[in-house]
Design a protein around this motif. Structure first.
Motif, PDB file in Angstrom:
ATOM      1  N   SER A   1      -1.288  -1.851 -12.056  1.00 50.50           N
ATOM      2  CA  SER A   1      -2.258  -0.766 -11.853  1.00 50.50           C
ATOM      3  C   SER A   1      -1.952   0.319 -12.868  1.00 50.50           C
ATOM      4  CB  SER A   1      -2.175  -0.215 -10.440  1.00 50.50           C
ATOM      5  OG  SER A   1      -1.130   0.708 -10.327  1.00 50.50           O
TER       6      SER A   1
ATOM      7  N   PHE B   1      -6.258  -5.840 -10.843  1.00 48.02           N
ATOM      8  CA  PHE B   1      -6.367  -5.133  -9.563  1.00 48.02           C
ATOM      9  C   PHE B   1      -6.107  -6.117  -8.417  1.00 48.02           C
ATOM     10  CE2 PHE B   1      -9.248  -3.416  -6.131  1.00 48.02           C
ATOM     11  CZ  PHE B   1      -8.438  -2.334  -5.811  1.00 48.02           C
TER      12      PHE B   1
ATOM     13  N   GLY C   1      -6.956  -6.020  -5.281  1.00 48.85           N
ATOM     14  CA  GLY C   1      -7.975  -6.167  -4.228  1.00 48.85           C
ATOM     15  C   GLY C   1      -8.752  -7.471  -4.334  1.00 48.85           C
TER      16      GLY C   1
ATOM     17  N   THR D   1     -15.233  -1.280  -1.628  1.00 49.45           N
ATOM     18  CA  THR D   1     -14.825   0.091  -1.342  1.00 49.45           C
ATOM     19  C   THR D   1     -15.898   0.677  -0.423  1.00 49.45           C
ATOM     20  OG1 THR D   1     -16.052   0.904  -3.254  1.00 49.45           O
ATOM     21  CG2 THR D   1     -13.722   0.387  -3.609  1.00 49.45           C
TER      22      THR D   1
ATOM     23  N   ALA E   1      -9.089   0.738  -0.379  1.00 47.30           N
ATOM     24  CA  ALA E   1      -8.765   1.088  -1.765  1.00 47.30           C
ATOM     25  C   ALA E   1      -9.033   2.551  -2.077  1.00 47.30           C
ATOM     26  CB  ALA E   1      -9.477   0.182  -2.775  1.00 47.30           C
ATOM     27  N   GLU E   2      -9.688   3.259  -1.160  1.00 51.18           N
ATOM     28  CA  GLU E   2      -9.910   4.690  -1.360  1.00 51.18           C
ATOM     29  C   GLU E   2     -10.044   5.341   0.020  1.00 51.18           C
ATOM     30  OE1 GLU E   2     -13.493   4.682  -3.711  1.00 51.18           O
ATOM     31  OE2 GLU E   2     -14.787   4.471  -1.953  1.00 51.18           O
TER      32      GLU E   2
ATOM     33  N   TYR F   1      -5.541  -0.801   4.064  1.00 48.45           N
ATOM     34  CA  TYR F   1      -4.720   0.018   3.178  1.00 48.45           C
ATOM     35  C   TYR F   1      -3.727  -0.837   2.400  1.00 48.45           C
ATOM     36  CZ  TYR F   1      -0.952   3.096   1.619  1.00 48.45           C
ATOM     37  OH  TYR F   1      -0.013   3.733   0.860  1.00 48.45           O
TER      38      TYR F   1
ATOM     39  N   SER G   1      -0.648  -1.242  -4.990  1.00 48.18           N
ATOM     40  CA  SER G   1      -0.252  -2.390  -5.809  1.00 48.18           C
ATOM     41  C   SER G   1       1.266  -2.579  -5.862  1.00 48.18           C
ATOM     42  CB  SER G   1      -0.847  -2.304  -7.204  1.00 48.18           C
ATOM     43  OG  SER G   1      -0.862  -0.992  -7.637  1.00 48.18           O
TER      44      SER G   1
ATOM     45  N   GLY H   1      -0.342  -4.704  -2.957  1.00 44.58           N
ATOM     46  CA  GLY H   1      -1.771  -4.396  -2.863  1.00 44.58           C
ATOM     47  C   GLY H   1      -2.207  -4.464  -1.424  1.00 44.58           C
ATOM     48  N   PRO H   2      -3.440  -4.916  -1.152  1.00 43.72           N
ATOM     49  CA  PRO H   2      -3.900  -4.958   0.238  1.00 43.72           C
ATOM     50  C   PRO H   2      -3.012  -5.878   1.060  1.00 43.72           C
ATOM     51  CG  PRO H   2      -5.342  -6.232  -1.200  1.00 43.72           C
ATOM     52  CD  PRO H   2      -4.410  -5.473  -2.089  1.00 43.72           C
TER      53      PRO H   2
ATOM     54  N   GLY I   1     -12.785   3.794  -6.195  1.00 42.25           N
ATOM     55  CA  GLY I   1     -11.709   2.833  -5.944  1.00 42.25           C
ATOM     56  C   GLY I   1     -10.700   2.700  -7.071  1.00 42.25           C
TER      57      GLY I   1
ATOM     58  N   ASN J   1      -7.836   4.266  -9.531  1.00 38.60           N
ATOM     59  CA  ASN J   1      -6.910   5.407  -9.584  1.00 38.60           C
ATOM     60  C   ASN J   1      -6.899   6.025 -10.976  1.00 38.60           C
ATOM     61  OD1 ASN J   1      -6.332   4.289  -7.153  1.00 38.60           O
ATOM     62  ND2 ASN J   1      -4.301   3.552  -7.705  1.00 38.60           N
TER      63      ASN J   1
END
Ligand code: DLL
Length: 438
Positions: free
Chosen positions: A94, A142, A144, A185, A215-216, A238, A241, A245-246, A338, A340
């Protein structure tokens, strides 16, 4: 009345004391992994931890130094690798606060654990192998995309690797394949809803029933709004990374707080200023220890995310503590659709361009349901002219250089030298005009 379903009931409903014993055992293992890395190989012995046996109780966790994003950057690319590269099968990354990404490495066993954790999250929301799951989030580095993709497959759902954006294409797939579950997101879900109305898509012809959204940050009101407008159940997800990550914390069918999977992660809530632990139930910054990744072990990582633990048990019977919806961050990281973004990344790009003057302003606002980023920059002395072609070319150059770094497309405005507001005290570089509804 909900019938709760569990992927690994023996773990998810484990007695607390057994769960804590398991955490201790896994913490020792993770310390063993960490000691093999260059970064921890120096810092753990300095803190008196020379071998996993120096961890005797969970309280010994506090002896481990807290890790920051800058430490990860400082050890880039391989300072946190605990095994030879030949044992690694995947990396994810990330954006960092500067151009250096934070990278994590997974072995085949790490990947398997992550996939299983993801399956646990998805199955726990009531999904089954009969579901058709459209993953409307970014794939690639990413976490996600591939994270939920793998988890969905492990549950046995048919996964559509749709990727983010392009609502028309998303609606077509929903109709063609009979999508029942989506991941996106929260901002993109709201955007889909308004586009559906605009394009006259008949919701009753779709089979949608659930969405995973994360992600946000988003509020409970936003969740309700998505649920009512799209007539679906929305589950908060939630992850970060650095922790795979998720799959770090996910809502169950009770839809009231996210279970932090305490057999995989140790969560501490600390005072963001002193980094001292706070009493149970108090709001502070989440510090996470990853117990499930050998490739690049990370212990006591500052997430900068602000939350608190629930003190009451969950209706679902799981014993893993729940986290409240996140209410902000203790640093200046912005999350834009979503993604960063650190203000320092933008500063680095614009200040490196000789045509740009000394002042700039970052504006974030809502454009419908999505976020919009505008970077206003002053032209350097003698640069600003009435020649629109020249000015457009310069704006395009700034825009392209910025989007190569921050991976999203900002709007760029060029202003005459000395025309942007100058603060008398600390410079105000970021104007976040998005409603704070949390
Ligand atoms: O956003 C991982 C992820 C992907 C989570 C898909 C959920 C779904 P990063 O890009 O490293 O990882 O960003 C992590 O995003 O520290 C939080 O500030 C924020 N964040 C993630 N999920 C939530 C959430 C992924 N449900 C950063 N609520 C974190 C509030 C969230 N903030």
């Amino acid at each position: 009345m909900n019938t709760f379903q569990y992927w690994k009931p023996e773990i998810e409903k484990m007695a607390r004391e057994d769960l804590l014993a398991l955490q201790l055992q896994k913490l020792k293992t993770a310390v063993g992994w960490a000691l093999r890395t260059e970064w921890y190989g120096k810092r753990l012995p300095a803190a008196g931890i020379k071998s996993p046996d120096d961890i005797k109780t969970l309280a010994d966790l506090r002896r481990i130094p807290i890790m920051e994003k800058k430490d990860l950057r400082g050890s880039f690319p391989y300072g946190l690798l605990s095994l030879p590269l030949s044992d690694i099968v995947r990396l994810h990354a990330s954006s960092g606060t500067t151009g250096i990404p934070t990278t994590i490495y997974l072995t085949a066993a790490d990947l398997d654990r992550w996939t299983d954790n993801m399956a646990r999250c998805l199955y726990g929301t009531g999904c089954t192998k009969d579901d058709v799951f459209q993953n409307m989030i970014t794939y690639g580095l990413f976490t996600g995309g591939l994270g939920l993709h793998q988890g969905g497959e492990r549950v046995g759902m048919m996964v559509i690797p749709a990727g983010a954006g392009n609502t028309a294409r998303q609606f077509k797939m929903m109709q063609d394949y009979g999508t029942t579950v989506v991941h996106a997101t929260p901002g993109f879900l709201l955007h889909c809803e308004s586009k559906m109305r605009e394009e006259g898509i008949d919701r009753s012809k779709l089979k949608l029933r659930k969405a995973f959204a994360g992600a946000e940050p988003y509020s409970e009101d936003t969740r309700k709004r998505i649920e009512q407008l799209l007539k679906i159940d929305v589950y908060n997800s939630y992850g970060i990374s650095e922790m795979n990550g998720p799959s770090v914390a996910f809502e169950c069918q009770a839809k009231d707080g996210m279970h932090l999977w305490e057999d995989q992660y140790i969560g501490e809530i600390v005072n963001p200023e002193t980094l001292e632990p706070l009493p149970d139930g108090e709001k502070g910054e989440l510090v996470l220890t990853c117990l499930c990744r050998e490739g690049s072990p990370i212990l006591r990582y500052r997430t900068h995310d602000i939350t608190s633990f629930y003190t009451e048990p969950c209706a679902c019977g799981r014993t893993h503590r729940k986290l409240h919806r996140f209410t902000g961050r203790s640093d200046d990281m912005m999350i834009i659709n979503g993604v960063n973004v650190f203000p320092s990344q933008i500063e680095e790009v614009v200040m490196a361009m000789p045509e740009v003057g000394n002042n700039y302003l970052i504006v974030v606002e809502k454009d419908g349901s999505l976020d919009r980023l505008t970077v206003k920059v002053e032209a350097g002395p003698g640069i600003f002219t009435d020649d629109t072609r020249q000015m457009t070319a310069l704006m395009d150059k700034i825009k392209h250089t910025l989007s190569a770094t921050i991976t999203i497309n900002p709007k760029v405005e060029l202003h005459e030298s000395g025309s942007l507001p100058v603060s008398e005290g600390k410079s105000v570089r970021v104007l976040d005009k998005r409603p704070k509804d949390m």
